[in-house]
Design a protein around this motif. Structure first.
Motif, mmCIF file in Angstrom:
data_model
loop_
_atom_site.group_PDB
_atom_site.id
_atom_site.type_symbol
_atom_site.label_atom_id
_atom_site.label_comp_id
_atom_site.label_asym_id
_atom_site.label_seq_id
_atom_site.Cartn_x
_atom_site.Cartn_y
_atom_site.Cartn_z
ATOM 1 N N ALA A 1 1.210 -0.789 0.119
ATOM 2 C CA ALA A 1 0.263 0.240 -0.013
ATOM 3 C C ALA A 1 0.683 0.839 -0.317
ATOM 4 C CB ALA A 1 -0.696 -0.020 1.202
ATOM 5 N N ALA A 2 1.882 1.302 0.419
ATOM 6 C CA ALA A 2 3.055 1.675 0.810
ATOM 7 C C ALA A 2 3.713 2.466 -0.464
ATOM 8 C CB ALA A 2 4.043 2.296 1.578
ATOM 9 N N VAL A 3 3.752 1.345 -1.023
ATOM 10 C CA VAL A 3 4.691 1.779 -2.589
ATOM 11 C C VAL A 3 3.592 1.698 -3.631
ATOM 12 C CG1 VAL A 3 5.590 0.330 -4.624
ATOM 13 C CG2 VAL A 3 6.542 -0.614 -2.484
ATOM 14 N N ALA A 4 2.381 1.500 -3.301
ATOM 15 C CA ALA A 4 1.185 2.462 -4.326
ATOM 16 C C ALA A 4 1.027 3.637 -3.984
ATOM 17 C CB ALA A 4 -0.577 0.841 -4.034
ATOM 18 N N ALA A 5 0.597 3.588 -2.476
ATOM 19 C CA ALA A 5 0.700 5.777 -2.611
ATOM 20 C C ALA A 5 1.552 6.364 -3.364
ATOM 21 C CB ALA A 5 0.774 5.455 -0.868
ATOM 22 N N GLU A 6 3.405 5.872 -2.953
ATOM 23 C CA GLU A 6 4.078 7.021 -2.921
ATOM 24 C C GLU A 6 4.289 6.546 -5.266
ATOM 25 O OE1 GLU A 6 6.896 8.485 -1.637
ATOM 26 O OE2 GLU A 6 4.828 7.913 -1.079
ATOM 27 N N GLN A 7 3.272 5.434 -5.580
ATOM 28 C CA GLN A 7 3.386 5.916 -7.300
ATOM 29 C C GLN A 7 2.012 6.328 -7.308
ATOM 30 O OE1 GLN A 7 2.820 1.324 -7.592
ATOM 31 N NE2 GLN A 7 4.286 1.499 -8.695
ATOM 32 N N GLU A 8 1.197 6.523 -7.074
ATOM 33 C CA GLU A 8 -0.255 7.817 -6.601
ATOM 34 C C GLU A 8 0.566 9.099 -7.425
ATOM 35 O OE1 GLU A 8 -4.298 8.241 -4.599
ATOM 36 O OE2 GLU A 8 -3.610 6.604 -5.685
ATOM 37 N N ALA A 9 1.431 9.707 -6.319
ATOM 38 C CA ALA A 9 2.156 10.575 -6.017
ATOM 39 C C ALA A 9 2.961 11.203 -6.233
ATOM 40 C CB ALA A 9 2.304 10.450 -4.535
ATOM 41 N N GLY A 10 3.551 10.251 -7.902
ATOM 42 C CA GLY A 10 4.805 10.516 -8.238
ATOM 43 C C GLY A 10 6.000 10.088 -8.333
ATOM 44 N N ARG A 11 6.436 9.625 -7.165
ATOM 45 C CA ARG A 11 7.515 9.530 -6.942
ATOM 46 C C ARG A 11 8.158 8.239 -6.340
ATOM 47 N NH1 ARG A 11 4.747 13.296 -2.513
ATOM 48 N NH2 ARG A 11 4.519 11.119 -1.607
ATOM 49 N N ILE A 12 7.004 7.139 -7.200
ATOM 50 C CA ILE A 12 8.190 5.752 -7.293
ATOM 51 C C ILE A 12 7.262 5.881 -8.907
ATOM 52 C CG2 ILE A 12 7.635 3.523 -6.912
ATOM 53 C CD1 ILE A 12 7.654 3.768 -4.032
ATOM 54 N N LYS A 13 8.074 4.750 -9.626
ATOM 55 C CA LYS A 13 8.123 4.517 -11.506
ATOM 56 C C LYS A 13 6.433 3.641 -11.532
ATOM 57 C CE LYS A 13 11.475 1.680 -11.590
ATOM 58 N NZ LYS A 13 12.672 0.921 -12.520
ATOM 59 N N PRO A 14 5.893 3.763 -12.446
ATOM 60 C CA PRO A 14 5.364 2.572 -12.647
ATOM 61 C C PRO A 14 5.461 1.592 -12.262
ATOM 62 C CG PRO A 14 5.070 4.409 -13.777
ATOM 63 C CD PRO A 14 5.615 5.007 -13.265
ATOM 64 N N GLY A 15 4.209 0.079 -12.448
ATOM 65 C CA GLY A 15 4.652 -1.402 -12.158
ATOM 66 C C GLY A 15 4.052 -1.943 -10.857
ATOM 67 N N ASP A 16 4.171 -3.043 -11.283
ATOM 68 C CA ASP A 16 3.510 -3.957 -10.055
ATOM 69 C C ASP A 16 3.714 -3.433 -8.666
ATOM 70 O OD1 ASP A 16 2.101 -5.546 -8.363
ATOM 71 O OD2 ASP A 16 2.056 -7.420 -9.677
ATOM 72 N N PRO A 17 2.937 -3.042 -7.909
ATOM 73 C CA PRO A 17 3.226 -2.590 -5.998
ATOM 74 C C PRO A 17 3.844 -3.693 -5.795
ATOM 75 C CG PRO A 17 1.369 -1.924 -6.735
ATOM 76 C CD PRO A 17 1.618 -2.503 -8.097
ATOM 77 N N THR A 18 3.200 -5.058 -5.995
ATOM 78 C CA THR A 18 4.041 -6.177 -5.007
ATOM 79 C C THR A 18 5.706 -6.689 -5.406
ATOM 80 O OG1 THR A 18 1.365 -6.452 -5.594
ATOM 81 C CG2 THR A 18 3.126 -8.226 -4.740
ATOM 82 N N ASN B 1 18.300 3.556 -0.001
ATOM 83 C CA ASN B 1 18.521 4.393 -0.709
ATOM 84 C C ASN B 1 18.874 4.390 -2.531
ATOM 85 O OD1 ASN B 1 18.147 6.466 1.640
ATOM 86 N ND2 ASN B 1 20.451 6.898 2.117
ATOM 87 N N ALA B 2 20.053 3.198 -2.570
ATOM 88 C CA ALA B 2 19.603 3.029 -4.206
ATOM 89 C C ALA B 2 18.313 2.443 -4.466
ATOM 90 C CB ALA B 2 21.181 2.842 -4.073
ATOM 91 N N LEU B 3 18.304 1.289 -4.121
ATOM 92 C CA LEU B 3 16.897 1.238 -3.723
ATOM 93 C C LEU B 3 16.081 1.821 -4.377
ATOM 94 C CD1 LEU B 3 15.715 -2.295 -5.080
ATOM 95 C CD2 LEU B 3 15.379 -2.263 -2.942
ATOM 96 N N ILE B 4 15.415 2.184 -3.420
ATOM 97 C CA ILE B 4 14.445 3.974 -3.652
ATOM 98 C C ILE B 4 14.908 4.514 -5.422
ATOM 99 C CG2 ILE B 4 13.613 5.626 -2.400
ATOM 100 C CD1 ILE B 4 14.587 3.640 0.155
ATOM 101 N N GLU B 5 15.834 4.827 -4.898
ATOM 102 C CA GLU B 5 16.551 5.936 -6.288
ATOM 103 C C GLU B 5 16.188 4.999 -7.729
ATOM 104 O OE1 GLU B 5 20.500 7.629 -8.210
ATOM 105 O OE2 GLU B 5 19.852 8.128 -5.388
ATOM 106 N N GLY B 6 16.318 3.180 -7.303
ATOM 107 C CA GLY B 6 16.611 3.342 -9.212
ATOM 108 C C GLY B 6 14.741 2.944 -8.876
ATOM 109 N N LEU B 7 13.885 3.213 -8.289
ATOM 110 C CA LEU B 7 12.881 2.901 -7.720
ATOM 111 C C LEU B 7 11.809 4.607 -8.624
ATOM 112 C CD1 LEU B 7 11.688 0.648 -4.996
ATOM 113 C CD2 LEU B 7 12.099 -0.271 -7.131
ATOM 114 N N SER B 8 12.524 5.223 -7.874
ATOM 115 C CA SER B 8 12.129 6.682 -7.763
ATOM 116 C C SER B 8 11.789 6.810 -9.322
ATOM 117 C CB SER B 8 12.443 8.003 -7.742
ATOM 118 O OG SER B 8 13.289 7.680 -5.995
ATOM 119 N N ALA B 9 10.607 7.668 -9.667
ATOM 120 C CA ALA B 9 9.743 8.121 -10.768
ATOM 121 C C ALA B 9 10.550 9.183 -11.591
ATOM 122 C CB ALA B 9 8.132 8.367 -11.065
#
Length: 193
Positions: free
Chosen positions: A129-146, A185-193
């Motif tokens: 749910a946190a990943v999905a919320a971050e995707q919705e806010a545009g902070r994590i790139k699209p993709g399957d949140p699971t 941080n590197a992993l989160i940066e890699g997921l960032s939109a």
């Protein structure tokens, strides 16, 4: 004001302490009862014996773990995923015995019930749910949140298990925390939109 614990809470706390300090072999009804300051009948009436205590520890661990993750959600939105990662590691290291029960087979022969697995799934669903919320806010790139949540969880779990096992990188004190955050941080940066 002194904290009032129910007998059930005292029994769980005693069992968690025994697991943490003495290992799974110490989880005997008599030892749990003695540490909790009750009779063995108290353990049986609340948990129907040792297996019930272990099952309750497993569920309680996941519930407390999930609460720690949810508490990390508050605060500046841009740092939510990093706070999730920090909360994951902090909780696991502060509750190593329970964490190993939850994820590492700390109690030989213990197989969680379907109900316990459902409780365990709740903490992963919190991360999704946190990943999905971050995707919705545009902070994590699209993709399957699971899938993205699984990658975060796997990293966090892997590093925590290495640290619990004493397999920290040889370096100055505090290096494990720095290394964990650098990787997270590197992993989160890699997921960032």
């Amino acid at each position: 004001m002194a904290e009032h614990k129910t007998q059930r809470e005292k029994i769980l706390a005693a069992a968690a302490d025994l697991l943490h300090h003495e290992g799974a072999g110490a989880l005997k009804v008599r030892a749990i009862a003695d540490k909790a300051g009750c009779s063995t009948m108290g353990v049986y009436s609340h948990f129907e014996g040792k297996d019930g205590v272990i099952e309750a520890l497993f569920q309680d661990g996941f519930q407390r773990f999930e609460q720690a993750l949810l508490a990390a959600w508050d605060g500046e939105p841009e740092r939510r995923m990093a706070r999730f990662g920090d909360a994951y590691r902090s909780w696991a290291l502060a509750n190593q015995g329970i964490y190993l029960l939850m994820f590492g087979g700390a109690v030989p022969g213990f197989v969680p019930s379907d109900e316990s697995f459902a409780v365990a799934a709740g903490s992963f669903e919190t991360l999704i749910a946190a990943v999905a919320a971050e995707q919705e806010a545009g902070r994590i790139k699209p993709g399957d949140p699971t899938d993205l949540g699984w990658a975060l969880w796997a990293y966090q779990h892997g590093v925590v298990m290495l640290q619990i096992a004493g397999m920290e990188p040889p370096a100055a004190e505090g290096h494990a925390e720095t290394a964990y955050r650098t990787g997270l941080n590197a992993l989160i940066e890699g997921l960032s939109a």
